[in-house]
Design a protein around this motif. Structure first.
Motif, PDB file in Angstrom:
ATOM      1  N   THR A  43      12.018   2.009 -15.438  1.00  0.00           N
ATOM      2  CA  THR A  43      11.452   2.927 -14.450  1.00  0.00           C
ATOM      3  C   THR A  43      12.484   3.986 -14.083  1.00  0.00           C
ATOM      4  O   THR A  43      12.168   5.174 -13.979  1.00  0.00           O
ATOM      5  CB  THR A  43      10.998   2.146 -13.191  1.00  0.00           C
ATOM      6  OG1 THR A  43      10.115   1.126 -13.612  1.00  0.00           O
ATOM      7  CG2 THR A  43      10.311   3.041 -12.189  1.00  0.00           C
ATOM      8  N   MET A 101       4.336   2.954 -16.501  1.00  0.00           N
ATOM      9  CA  MET A 101       4.958   1.640 -16.351  1.00  0.00           C
ATOM     10  C   MET A 101       3.918   0.583 -15.978  1.00  0.00           C
ATOM     11  O   MET A 101       4.026  -0.572 -16.399  1.00  0.00           O
ATOM     12  CB  MET A 101       6.070   1.689 -15.293  1.00  0.00           C
ATOM     13  CG  MET A 101       7.346   2.321 -15.770  1.00  0.00           C
ATOM     14  SD  MET A 101       8.002   1.651 -17.313  1.00  0.00           S
ATOM     15  CE  MET A 101       8.533   0.030 -16.824  1.00  0.00           C
ATOM     16  N   SER A 130       3.928   4.894 -21.957  1.00  0.00           N
ATOM     17  CA  SER A 130       3.946   3.428 -21.829  1.00  0.00           C
ATOM     18  C   SER A 130       4.372   2.715 -23.111  1.00  0.00           C
ATOM     19  O   SER A 130       4.783   1.558 -23.058  1.00  0.00           O
ATOM     20  CB  SER A 130       2.565   2.929 -21.410  1.00  0.00           C
ATOM     21  OG  SER A 130       1.674   3.054 -22.500  1.00  0.00           O
ATOM     22  N   VAL A 188       5.160   8.115 -14.187  1.00  0.00           N
ATOM     23  CA  VAL A 188       5.931   6.877 -14.354  1.00  0.00           C
ATOM     24  C   VAL A 188       5.135   5.678 -13.830  1.00  0.00           C
ATOM     25  O   VAL A 188       5.096   4.617 -14.467  1.00  0.00           O
ATOM     26  CB  VAL A 188       7.302   6.986 -13.647  1.00  0.00           C
ATOM     27  CG1 VAL A 188       8.016   5.647 -13.626  1.00  0.00           C
ATOM     28  CG2 VAL A 188       8.168   8.012 -14.348  1.00  0.00           C
ATOM     29  N   ALA A 189       4.478   5.870 -12.681  1.00  0.00           N
ATOM     30  CA  ALA A 189       3.700   4.761 -12.113  1.00  0.00           C
ATOM     31  C   ALA A 189       2.589   4.360 -13.084  1.00  0.00           C
ATOM     32  O   ALA A 189       2.393   3.161 -13.361  1.00  0.00           O
ATOM     33  CB  ALA A 189       3.113   5.168 -10.766  1.00  0.00           C
TER      34      ALA A 189
END
Lengths: 307, 263
Positions: A242, A109, A184, A105-106
């Motif tokens: 997120t 995003m 993304s 996710v980091a």
């Protein structure tokens, strides 16, 4: 702190708590409506006595209200029950898988924000031009392309044909590239479209003309004046996206065999492991409420009018 | 008094889907130092287009067809020429209609003043920024400048916000200030105070003021000269007293007749 601020914070916290309680209650009820889990575990031919014993062991023979309060007490103490499939604590399983999902996710995003925001700003500052049309088309494509299809195409191209990147699994930064890129695409497109709309609105505000009339440079006008004012909806969507991804990016994790929460959720659904499904839903609800709180805090930091 | 701003045969056209639309047609205007020139007319008369043309804030589809705008003898606007970025904020300041929307709501007054000063005054120190910010707010007859400096726009009254907007336009000590309908959103008492403030600023600083308004009475209170516009053209121009007392054109007479009387 002013009394009105305290009142506003209090009412917001109360509404978040109510949302959380509703979400947790729905997760509990849906778990109970999805059929008898003992049939899944023991099979359809299991004798009734054996099923009854298992129902007793799982606490399913207790009245629904008692089960509900046991469930809430468990959440408060961090106990999300035990998996029927893995015979492990759900809390520890989620904790084991979470770092993988967090990594993904980091990266996803981060990429979505780094591409989506400049793309939206570019489109808004060059409204009606070729740049605007190109950026809007890219964003529309990003929102229309199915994630699993895009992921498979990336695998075919970069893993199978070119052999540059691994097709799945995890472990090294190279393993992260394709899943993060796949993940993304949708948020990037969403962020780009929202940034364009929000920036167009801000750029039409009189304080922008006023800043230009004061002779301020274009970059300062665009970023310090327009973007700062356009930022709140963008921040909201970044934080909420997120949240969506954190509570399980099922398609991406499935395509790349990524051992995160999405993969775990899929396994739990396939096995009708209702305590695990319920635990993941509860985790998602907690993440969402927490992120809503983060949005509120960010809003009050960015905009002095809501402090 | 030397000529500060001169618009000479200015013609401005907007390109629209249905064809070209002439917004300004052969407009002449002159402002001298220490002079207040009012531009009056009804909505769509071209007065705001004229004001925005001087600071280069025309929309992308609008262009200057012929004529020019000179500031202290230098051409800043002409067909294919736009040197307004050299004078915007430094030699020319502008005050807009609604201060509640023309001030950035997310920035304190001190930050907004500081960014203008830092942009236009080379090597200005932090102490000098604060000194000049307080000075300009005092010049605006603001009773508690330190508090205003630390406030966000929404924490100020309408009148105070408009004074801050004027402060932002004059803090760099420009030679010309353009006020575009800047009293429209104010109540009558505050309007009177703002008009008085403009008169004082012009007298004390010797600046030129282009005062755009649809309010003939207000223009008559404040302006030395008045230019009446209609349909993008200047229909009448002259000393405020002569335009108001002895209007030569029917349009001006109709504008004057439209002013509500006391009785």
């Amino acid at each position: 702190m002013k009394a009105s601020t305290v009142r506003r914070v209090g009412s917001r916290l109360a509404s978040l708590f109510a949302s959380l309680l509703i979400a947790l209650s729905l997760a509990f009820l849906l778990g109970r409506l999805s059929g008898d889990p003992t049939a899944t575990i023991l099979g359809p031919l299991a004798p009734p006595e054996q099923r009854e014993a298992l129902r007793h062991e799982l606490g399913l023979d207790l009245p629904l209200v008692v089960q509900y309060f046991d469930y809430l007490r468990g959440i408060l103490t961090g106990d999300l029950g035990q998996s029927l499939q893995f015979y492990q604590s759900n809390t520890s399983m989620i904790a084991d898988r979470l770092p993988y999902t967090l990594q993904l996710v980091a990266a996803g995003m981060g990429l979505a924000v780094c591409v989506g925001v400049p793309l939206g700003v570019l489109a808004a500052t060059r409204e009606g031009t070729w740049w605007d049309r190109a950026a809007s088309t890219v964003a529309l494509l990003g929102q229309s392309v199915p994630v699993f299809w895009f992921g498979m195409m990336l695998v075919v191209l970069f893993a199978v044909k070119l052999g540059w990147l691994p097709a799945g699994q995890s472990g090294t930064p190279k393993h992260l590239i394709l899943p993060a890129l796949t993940m993304s695409v949708y948020p990037m497109a969403h962020i780009a479209r929202l940034t364009r709309a929000s920036m167009s609105e801000a750029l039409a505000e009189p304080y922008i003309d006023s800043a230009r009339a004061r002779g301020l440079g274009n970059r300062r006008v665009v970023w310090r004046h327009a973007f700062a004012n356009a930022m709140m909806p963008i921040l909201t969507i970044v934080v909420l996206q997120t949240g969506i991804l954190l509570s399980g990016a099922v398609a991406v994790e499935y395509v790349y065999s990524w051992p995160g929460l999405g993969q775990l959720a899929l396994q739990a659904i396939q096995f009708r492991d209702f305590p695990l499904v319920q635990a993941i839903v509860v985790f998602g609800a907690l993440v969402f409420v927490l992120l809503n709180l983060v949005v509120d805090v960010l809003h009050s930091i960015v905009d002095p009018r809501v402090r | 008094m030397s000529v500060l701003l001169k618009a000479d045969g200015l013609a401005v056209t907007a390109r629209l889907a249905g064809g070209d639309l002439r917004l300004l047609d052969d407009v002449d205007l002159e402002i001298r130092r220490g002079q207040i020139v009012g531009v009056v007319g009804e909505s769509g008369s071209g007065k705001t287009t004229l004001a925005r043309c001087v600071v280069g804030l025309l929309d992308r589809n609008v262009r200057v067809e012929h004529g020019s705008v000179t500031l202290a003898g230098d051409v800043v606007v002409a067909p294919g020429v736009d040197r307004t970025d050299r004078v915007r904020g430094s030699a020319v300041g502008m005050v807009f209609q609604d201060a509640s929307r023309s001030l950035n709501p997310l920035m304190r007054v001190r930050t907004q003043l500081a960014e203008v000063l830092r942009r236009h005054v080379r090597d200005i120190t932090r102490a000098e920024v604060r000194r000049r910010s307080l000075e300009v707010l005092e010049q605006m007859r603001i009773a508690d400048p330190s508090r205003v400096l630390d406030s966000y726009p929404h924490q100020l009254s309408g009148g105070l916000r408009q004074r801050v907007a004027i402060a932002l336009a004059v803090v760099t000590r420009p030679a010309l200030v353009i006020a575009d309908e800047c009293t429209t959103a104010l109540d009558v008492t505050t309007q009177t105070k703002v008009v008085g403030l403009f008169r004082t600023l012009v007298d004390e600083l010797g600046i030129g003021l282009l005062f755009v308004t649809h309010d003939l009475m207000l223009a008559s209170d404040l302006c030395d000269r008045i230019t009446v516009m209609s349909g993008g053209r200047v229909v009448e121009a002259g000393d405020a007293a002569s335009v108001l007392d002895r209007p030569q054109q029917d349009y001006t007479r109709r504008l004057l007749a439209a002013i509500p009387s006391w009785t």
